[in-house]
Write a protein that holds these residues in place. Structure first.
Motif, PDB file in Angstrom:
ATOM      1  N   PRO A   6       3.015   8.879  51.428  1.00 44.42           N
ATOM      2  CA  PRO A   6       2.116   7.932  52.225  1.00 44.42           C
ATOM      3  C   PRO A   6       1.834   6.622  51.751  1.00 44.42           C
ATOM      4  CG  PRO A   6       1.200   9.610  50.654  1.00 44.42           C
ATOM      5  CD  PRO A   6       2.624   9.850  50.923  1.00 44.42           C
ATOM      6  N   ARG A   7       1.832   5.393  52.710  1.00 47.40           N
ATOM      7  CA  ARG A   7       1.515   4.363  52.111  1.00 47.40           C
ATOM      8  C   ARG A   7       0.230   3.610  52.792  1.00 47.40           C
ATOM      9  NH1 ARG A   7       7.142   0.972  52.867  1.00 47.40           N
ATOM     10  NH2 ARG A   7       8.568   2.284  51.984  1.00 47.40           N
ATOM     11  N   ALA A  31       2.116   6.137  47.440  1.00 46.47           N
ATOM     12  CA  ALA A  31       1.765   6.817  46.523  1.00 46.47           C
ATOM     13  C   ALA A  31       2.583   7.021  45.380  1.00 46.47           C
ATOM     14  CB  ALA A  31       1.302   8.130  47.037  1.00 46.47           C
ATOM     15  N   MET A  32       2.025   7.400  44.256  1.00 46.00           N
ATOM     16  CA  MET A  32       3.045   7.524  43.243  1.00 46.00           C
ATOM     17  C   MET A  32       3.830   8.822  43.111  1.00 46.00           C
ATOM     18  SD  MET A  32       0.575   7.291  39.596  1.00 46.00           S
ATOM     19  CE  MET A  32      -1.001   6.689  40.229  1.00 46.00           C
ATOM     20  N   ASP A  33       5.160   8.617  42.761  1.00 43.85           N
ATOM     21  CA  ASP A  33       5.988  10.126  42.469  1.00 43.85           C
ATOM     22  C   ASP A  33       5.740  10.443  40.925  1.00 43.85           C
ATOM     23  OD1 ASP A  33       7.284   8.000  41.234  1.00 43.85           O
ATOM     24  OD2 ASP A  33       9.178   8.170  42.205  1.00 43.85           O
ATOM     25  N   GLY A  34       6.425  11.496  40.763  1.00 44.92           N
ATOM     26  CA  GLY A  34       6.477  11.803  39.305  1.00 44.92           C
ATOM     27  C   GLY A  34       7.003  11.078  38.362  1.00 44.92           C
ATOM     28  N   ALA A  35       8.043  10.182  38.646  1.00 46.77           N
ATOM     29  CA  ALA A  35       8.627   9.433  37.778  1.00 46.77           C
ATOM     30  C   ALA A  35       7.615   8.262  37.236  1.00 46.77           C
ATOM     31  CB  ALA A  35       9.856   8.625  38.293  1.00 46.77           C
ATOM     32  N   ALA A  36       6.867   7.783  38.239  1.00 47.46           N
ATOM     33  CA  ALA A  36       5.657   6.751  37.929  1.00 47.46           C
ATOM     34  C   ALA A  36       4.683   7.509  37.121  1.00 47.46           C
ATOM     35  CB  ALA A  36       5.172   6.311  39.459  1.00 47.46           C
ATOM     36  N   ARG A  89      -6.456   6.259  44.710  1.00 53.92           N
ATOM     37  CA  ARG A  89      -7.035   7.087  45.955  1.00 53.92           C
ATOM     38  C   ARG A  89      -5.912   7.827  46.912  1.00 53.92           C
ATOM     39  NH1 ARG A  89     -10.626   3.315  49.428  1.00 53.92           N
ATOM     40  NH2 ARG A  89     -10.942   5.337  50.432  1.00 53.92           N
ATOM     41  N   LEU A  90      -4.844   6.945  46.971  1.00 55.57           N
ATOM     42  CA  LEU A  90      -3.754   7.277  47.643  1.00 55.57           C
ATOM     43  C   LEU A  90      -3.117   8.598  47.257  1.00 55.57           C
ATOM     44  CD1 LEU A  90      -2.121   6.307  50.510  1.00 55.57           C
ATOM     45  CD2 LEU A  90      -0.830   4.831  48.802  1.00 55.57           C
ATOM     46  N   THR A  91      -3.206   8.534  45.661  1.00 59.23           N
ATOM     47  CA  THR A  91      -2.417   9.547  45.018  1.00 59.23           C
ATOM     48  C   THR A  91      -3.087  10.817  44.787  1.00 59.23           C
ATOM     49  OG1 THR A  91      -1.145   7.722  44.050  1.00 59.23           O
ATOM     50  CG2 THR A  91      -0.697   9.928  42.998  1.00 59.23           C
ATOM     51  N   GLU A 253      15.307  14.262  40.736  1.00 59.70           N
ATOM     52  CA  GLU A 253      15.237  14.448  42.401  1.00 59.70           C
ATOM     53  C   GLU A 253      13.781  14.970  42.256  1.00 59.70           C
ATOM     54  OE1 GLU A 253      19.471  15.857  43.963  1.00 59.70           O
ATOM     55  OE2 GLU A 253      18.429  17.149  42.825  1.00 59.70           O
ATOM     56  N   ILE A 254      13.512  15.746  41.275  1.00 62.65           N
ATOM     57  CA  ILE A 254      11.998  16.164  41.524  1.00 62.65           C
ATOM     58  C   ILE A 254      10.956  15.046  41.206  1.00 62.65           C
ATOM     59  CG2 ILE A 254      10.492  18.019  40.360  1.00 62.65           C
ATOM     60  CD1 ILE A 254      12.993  19.776  40.057  1.00 62.65           C
ATOM     61  N   LEU A 255      11.214  14.482  40.176  1.00 60.45           N
ATOM     62  CA  LEU A 255      10.492  13.332  39.656  1.00 60.45           C
ATOM     63  C   LEU A 255      10.368  12.174  40.708  1.00 60.45           C
ATOM     64  CD1 LEU A 255      11.042  12.639  35.957  1.00 60.45           C
ATOM     65  CD2 LEU A 255       9.300  13.854  36.906  1.00 60.45           C
ATOM     66  N   GLY A 256      11.287  12.059  41.752  1.00 58.40           N
ATOM     67  CA  GLY A 256      11.446  11.182  42.957  1.00 58.40           C
ATOM     68  C   GLY A 256      10.549  11.520  43.967  1.00 58.40           C
ATOM     69  N   LEU A 257      10.049  12.720  44.049  1.00 61.07           N
ATOM     70  CA  LEU A 257       8.952  13.448  45.094  1.00 61.07           C
ATOM     71  C   LEU A 257       7.795  12.646  44.989  1.00 61.07           C
ATOM     72  CD1 LEU A 257       9.854  17.051  45.146  1.00 61.07           C
ATOM     73  CD2 LEU A 257      10.698  15.452  46.691  1.00 61.07           C
ATOM     74  N   PRO A 258       7.010  12.128  46.034  1.00 63.07           N
ATOM     75  CA  PRO A 258       5.586  12.011  45.836  1.00 63.07           C
ATOM     76  C   PRO A 258       4.858  12.866  45.507  1.00 63.07           C
ATOM     77  CG  PRO A 258       6.447  11.270  48.112  1.00 63.07           C
ATOM     78  CD  PRO A 258       7.443  12.264  47.206  1.00 63.07           C
ATOM     79  N   ARG A 259       3.661  12.771  44.701  1.00 65.68           N
ATOM     80  CA  ARG A 259       2.902  13.957  44.065  1.00 65.68           C
ATOM     81  C   ARG A 259       2.565  15.219  45.274  1.00 65.68           C
ATOM     82  NH1 ARG A 259      -0.445  14.231  39.810  1.00 65.68           N
ATOM     83  NH2 ARG A 259      -2.327  15.604  39.978  1.00 65.68           N
ATOM     84  N   SER A 260       2.035  14.492  46.368  1.00 63.07           N
ATOM     85  CA  SER A 260       1.764  15.338  47.605  1.00 63.07           C
ATOM     86  C   SER A 260       2.775  16.287  48.056  1.00 63.07           C
ATOM     87  CB  SER A 260       1.037  14.409  48.720  1.00 63.07           C
ATOM     88  OG  SER A 260       2.081  13.700  49.097  1.00 63.07           O
ATOM     89  N   LEU A 261       3.878  15.742  48.158  1.00 64.74           N
ATOM     90  CA  LEU A 261       5.217  16.652  48.514  1.00 64.74           C
ATOM     91  C   LEU A 261       5.521  17.618  47.484  1.00 64.74           C
ATOM     92  CD1 LEU A 261       6.974  16.769  51.014  1.00 64.74           C
ATOM     93  CD2 LEU A 261       8.441  15.084  50.115  1.00 64.74           C
ATOM     94  N   ARG A 262       5.473  17.302  46.175  1.00 63.76           N
ATOM     95  CA  ARG A 262       5.771  18.054  45.161  1.00 63.76           C
ATOM     96  C   ARG A 262       4.785  19.405  45.332  1.00 63.76           C
ATOM     97  NH1 ARG A 262       4.582  14.635  40.836  1.00 63.76           N
ATOM     98  NH2 ARG A 262       2.861  15.872  40.272  1.00 63.76           N
ATOM     99  N   ARG A 263       3.469  18.907  45.581  1.00 63.26           N
ATOM    100  CA  ARG A 263       2.548  20.064  45.507  1.00 63.26           C
ATOM    101  C   ARG A 263       2.805  20.889  46.735  1.00 63.26           C
ATOM    102  NH1 ARG A 263      -1.935  19.096  42.063  1.00 63.26           N
ATOM    103  NH2 ARG A 263      -0.922  18.334  40.167  1.00 63.26           N
TER     104      ARG A 263
END
Ligand SMILES: [Zn+2]
Length: 281
Positions: A6-7, A31-36, A89-91, A253-263
């Protein structure tokens, strides 16, 4: 720069000066990804952590589309704080919960408070970036407003050295060197610089449920987000562990996913596990 997740377009309250004239006020966050999340949680300086996260999550800052930490350090703290709140808020969504203590000396009881980040608004302003200060001795110095990078650099400074260090960083032009100012002048300068800096209104009017005393609590965007990321670090690693175990994706690869997609993937695994449990029964 990541291409999915999301942007959100954000209008900076103060903005960055343009090369010619005027201000850049537009920024776009993803939104933040796991790496951030992980990189920020592992820092000891919350300001550096915040700047690192913003550099990774800003797809655009003014005219820059390849944003680095130095770009973020040039922001005024009010703009950095507003970007952090929008990124938060976005994350993580609008609701934030904190445990604080009643400030009354004879109470000091803990209480849980809820903060709705969507109620924080920022009005556009155009403060003078530099100003002349008259010292008690009659001399004048020219100073600039402190920026996000100054806060990061001064985070570890001893309390009694902060005023001199801030003044040394913010003196501009033909001003006397900071060392030429006496201690009282350095403190007066630091106070004037601090008072001139625009701020978001982050004060919450609260009442202690134990003693009933009214008090004001200020939400701190840098520490609020940093605390959230540190608390959720082990949860993040558990999530990476489960996804790696089931999908055999690499950590990167997993840390590159945005938090929402990982969930969402974790929800799918959980549904799968429940469905299999029902078949086996
Ligand atoms: Zn109380």
């Amino acid at each position: 720069m990541r291409s999915y997740g999301p942007r959100k377009d954000v209008e900076l309250p103060c903005g960055l000066p343009r090369a010619g004239d005027g201000l850049h006020r537009r920024a776009t966050l993803t939104a933040m990804d796991g790496a951030a999340e992980l990189a920020a949680a592992d820092q000891s300086n919350p300001f550096f952590a915040a700047h690192l996260v913003l550099a990774r999550c800003l797809c655009r800052l003014g005219a820059r589309t390849e944003v680095d930490v130095e770009d973020v350090r040039r922001l005024l703290p009010i703009d950095r704080d507003f970007l952090l709140i929008e990124l938060d808020r976005l994350t993580f969504g609008n609701r934030r919960y904190q445990t604080i203590r009643c400030p009354a000396a004879d109470c000091r009881r803990r209480m849980d408070i809820e903060i709705d980040l969507s109620t924080i608004v920022a009005s556009p302003s155009s403060p003078a970036r530099q100003r002349e200060l008259s010292l008690a001795s009659g001399r004048a110095v020219r100073v600039r407003l402190p920026c996000a990078g100054d806060q990061e650099a001064l985070f570890d400074a001893a309390a009694d050295a902060r005023a001199a260090l801030l003044v040394a960083r913010c003196l501009v032009g033909e001003s006397e060197p900071a060392a030429a100012l006496d201690a009282a002048e350095q403190v007066a300068c630091a106070l004037a610089i601090g008072n001139a800096a625009p701020r978001l209104d982050l004060a919450l009017d609260l009442e202690c449920p134990t003693c009933g005393g009214p008090f004001s609590h200020e939400y701190e965007p840098v520490r609020g987000l940093f605390g959230e990321l540190r608390r959720s670090r082990s949860e993040l690693l558990t999530e990476v562990h489960w996804l790696a175990l089931h999908y055999h994706w690499s950590q990167a690869e997993i840390l590159g996913l945005p938090r929402s997609l990982r969930r969402e993937y974790l929800d799918l695994l959980e549904r799968d596990r429940l469905a299999r449990g029902q078949v086996e029964r």
